[in-house]
Design a protein around this motif. Sequence first.
Motif, PDB file in Angstrom:
ATOM      1  N   GLY A 128       0.826  -1.199   0.000  1.00  0.00           N
ATOM      2  CA  GLY A 128       0.000   0.000   0.000  1.00  0.00           C
ATOM      3  C   GLY A 128       0.859   1.247   0.000  1.00  0.00           C
ATOM      4  N   ALA A 129       0.224   2.388   0.030  1.00  0.00           N
ATOM      5  CA  ALA A 129       0.941   3.667   0.012  1.00  0.00           C
ATOM      6  C   ALA A 129       1.823   3.853   1.240  1.00  0.00           C
ATOM      7  N   LEU A 130       1.445   3.222   2.374  1.00  0.00           N
ATOM      8  CA  LEU A 130       2.196   3.394   3.619  1.00  0.00           C
ATOM      9  C   LEU A 130       2.907   2.133   4.074  1.00  0.00           C
ATOM     10  N   GLY A 131       2.898   1.091   3.238  1.00  0.00           N
ATOM     11  CA  GLY A 131       3.568  -0.153   3.612  1.00  0.00           C
ATOM     12  C   GLY A 131       2.720  -1.363   3.272  1.00  0.00           C
ATOM     13  N   ALA A 132       3.040  -2.475   3.930  1.00  0.00           N
ATOM     14  CA  ALA A 132       2.374  -3.751   3.637  1.00  0.00           C
ATOM     15  C   ALA A 132       0.910  -3.712   4.071  1.00  0.00           C
ATOM     16  N   ILE A 133       0.056  -4.290   3.223  1.00  0.00           N
ATOM     17  CA  ILE A 133      -1.371  -4.412   3.513  1.00  0.00           C
ATOM     18  C   ILE A 133      -1.814  -5.837   3.237  1.00  0.00           C
ATOM     19  N   GLN A 134      -2.857  -6.252   3.927  1.00  0.00           N
ATOM     20  CA  GLN A 134      -3.538  -7.505   3.642  1.00  0.00           C
ATOM     21  C   GLN A 134      -4.798  -7.139   2.875  1.00  0.00           C
ATOM     22  N   SER A 135      -5.034  -7.804   1.733  1.00  0.00           N
ATOM     23  CA  SER A 135      -6.098  -7.398   0.824  1.00  0.00           C
ATOM     24  C   SER A 135      -6.964  -8.556   0.380  1.00  0.00           C
ATOM     25  N   VAL A 136      -8.218  -8.215   0.064  1.00  0.00           N
ATOM     26  CA  VAL A 136      -9.117  -9.101  -0.671  1.00  0.00           C
ATOM     27  C   VAL A 136      -9.645  -8.309  -1.855  1.00  0.00           C
ATOM     28  N   TYR A 137      -9.881  -9.015  -2.964  1.00  0.00           N
ATOM     29  CA  TYR A 137     -10.334  -8.399  -4.201  1.00  0.00           C
ATOM     30  C   TYR A 137     -11.680  -8.995  -4.607  1.00  0.00           C
ATOM     31  N   PHE A 138     -12.551  -8.144  -5.138  1.00  0.00           N
ATOM     32  CA  PHE A 138     -13.828  -8.580  -5.696  1.00  0.00           C
ATOM     33  C   PHE A 138     -14.262  -7.555  -6.739  1.00  0.00           C
ATOM     34  N   ASN A 139     -15.308  -7.891  -7.473  1.00  0.00           N
ATOM     35  CA  ASN A 139     -15.802  -6.999  -8.526  1.00  0.00           C
ATOM     36  C   ASN A 139     -17.146  -6.410  -8.139  1.00  0.00           C
ATOM     37  N   ASP A 140     -17.369  -5.170  -8.581  1.00  0.00           N
ATOM     38  CA  ASP A 140     -18.684  -4.559  -8.412  1.00  0.00           C
ATOM     39  C   ASP A 140     -19.579  -5.020  -9.570  1.00  0.00           C
ATOM     40  N   PRO A 141     -20.823  -4.566  -9.646  1.00  0.00           N
ATOM     41  CA  PRO A 141     -21.718  -5.054 -10.714  1.00  0.00           C
ATOM     42  C   PRO A 141     -21.219  -4.794 -12.138  1.00  0.00           C
ATOM     43  N   ASP A 142     -20.325  -3.805 -12.314  1.00  0.00           N
ATOM     44  CA  ASP A 142     -19.801  -3.496 -13.646  1.00  0.00           C
ATOM     45  C   ASP A 142     -18.416  -4.077 -13.889  1.00  0.00           C
ATOM     46  N   GLN A 143     -17.956  -4.925 -12.983  1.00  0.00           N
ATOM     47  CA  GLN A 143     -16.654  -5.572 -13.064  1.00  0.00           C
ATOM     48  C   GLN A 143     -15.489  -4.642 -12.735  1.00  0.00           C
ATOM     49  N   ASN A 144     -15.756  -3.474 -12.119  1.00  0.00           N
ATOM     50  CA  ASN A 144     -14.662  -2.686 -11.559  1.00  0.00           C
ATOM     51  C   ASN A 144     -14.025  -3.530 -10.467  1.00  0.00           C
ATOM     52  N   LEU A 145     -12.704  -3.521 -10.401  1.00  0.00           N
ATOM     53  CA  LEU A 145     -11.995  -4.310  -9.402  1.00  0.00           C
ATOM     54  C   LEU A 145     -11.886  -3.508  -8.113  1.00  0.00           C
ATOM     55  N   ILE A 146     -12.401  -4.071  -7.030  1.00  0.00           N
ATOM     56  CA  ILE A 146     -12.374  -3.416  -5.730  1.00  0.00           C
ATOM     57  C   ILE A 146     -11.459  -4.219  -4.811  1.00  0.00           C
ATOM     58  N   GLU A 147     -10.502  -3.528  -4.234  1.00  0.00           N
ATOM     59  CA  GLU A 147      -9.582  -4.129  -3.265  1.00  0.00           C
ATOM     60  C   GLU A 147      -9.881  -3.488  -1.911  1.00  0.00           C
ATOM     61  N   VAL A 148     -10.189  -4.314  -0.920  1.00  0.00           N
ATOM     62  CA  VAL A 148     -10.372  -3.826   0.441  1.00  0.00           C
ATOM     63  C   VAL A 148      -9.201  -4.349   1.255  1.00  0.00           C
ATOM     64  N   SER A 149      -8.528  -3.424   1.942  1.00  0.00           N
ATOM     65  CA  SER A 149      -7.255  -3.754   2.588  1.00  0.00           C
ATOM     66  C   SER A 149      -7.192  -3.249   4.016  1.00  0.00           C
ATOM     67  N   VAL A 150      -6.286  -3.882   4.759  1.00  0.00           N
ATOM     68  CA  VAL A 150      -5.985  -3.498   6.130  1.00  0.00           C
ATOM     69  C   VAL A 150      -4.472  -3.444   6.268  1.00  0.00           C
ATOM     70  N   TYR A 151      -3.966  -2.358   6.849  1.00  0.00           N
ATOM     71  CA  TYR A 151      -2.532  -2.280   7.100  1.00  0.00           C
ATOM     72  C   TYR A 151      -2.137  -3.254   8.177  1.00  0.00           C
ATOM     73  N   GLU A 152      -0.987  -3.898   7.993  1.00  0.00           N
ATOM     74  CA  GLU A 152      -0.498  -4.885   8.967  1.00  0.00           C
ATOM     75  C   GLU A 152      -0.052  -4.197  10.238  1.00  0.00           C
TER      76      GLU A 152
END
Length: 122
Positions: free
Chosen positions: A98-122
């Motif tokens: 991430g912008a500030l260092g390591a993140i843990q992420s999951v990825y999924f798509n919205d209804p239009d197939q935009n890629l959404i990554e939701v993350s948490v800093y370690e």
Amino acid sequence: MISHIDHLVLTVSDIDASVQFYQRVLLMEAVTFANGRKAMKFGDQKINLQLLGQERRNKAGVGSGDLCLISSWPLEDVVAHLSKEHVDIVEGPVTKSGALGAIQSVYFNDPDQNLIEVSVYE
């Protein structure tokens, strides 16, 4: 020179379906601005939603978005919420940068197939 992001714009095929998805899945607040346009607000930022061709300056196509959003929830709670909302995770949890260092992420798509990554800093 730049201090932060104010808003992003996603080009979508159905404004109402996108509003419902972002409210239900990411618990964002729907707001209306500028002649009835819709946006999804979270914290001090927002995602403006536009239909293809609505903004002539923007050449983005439907489904061309790729966003990383930082969660205040533990990642296991994010995963449980996505599962409850019947959202398919396409990758993760996985370690990313991430912008500030390591993140843990999951990825999924919205209804239009935009890629959404939701993350948490370690």
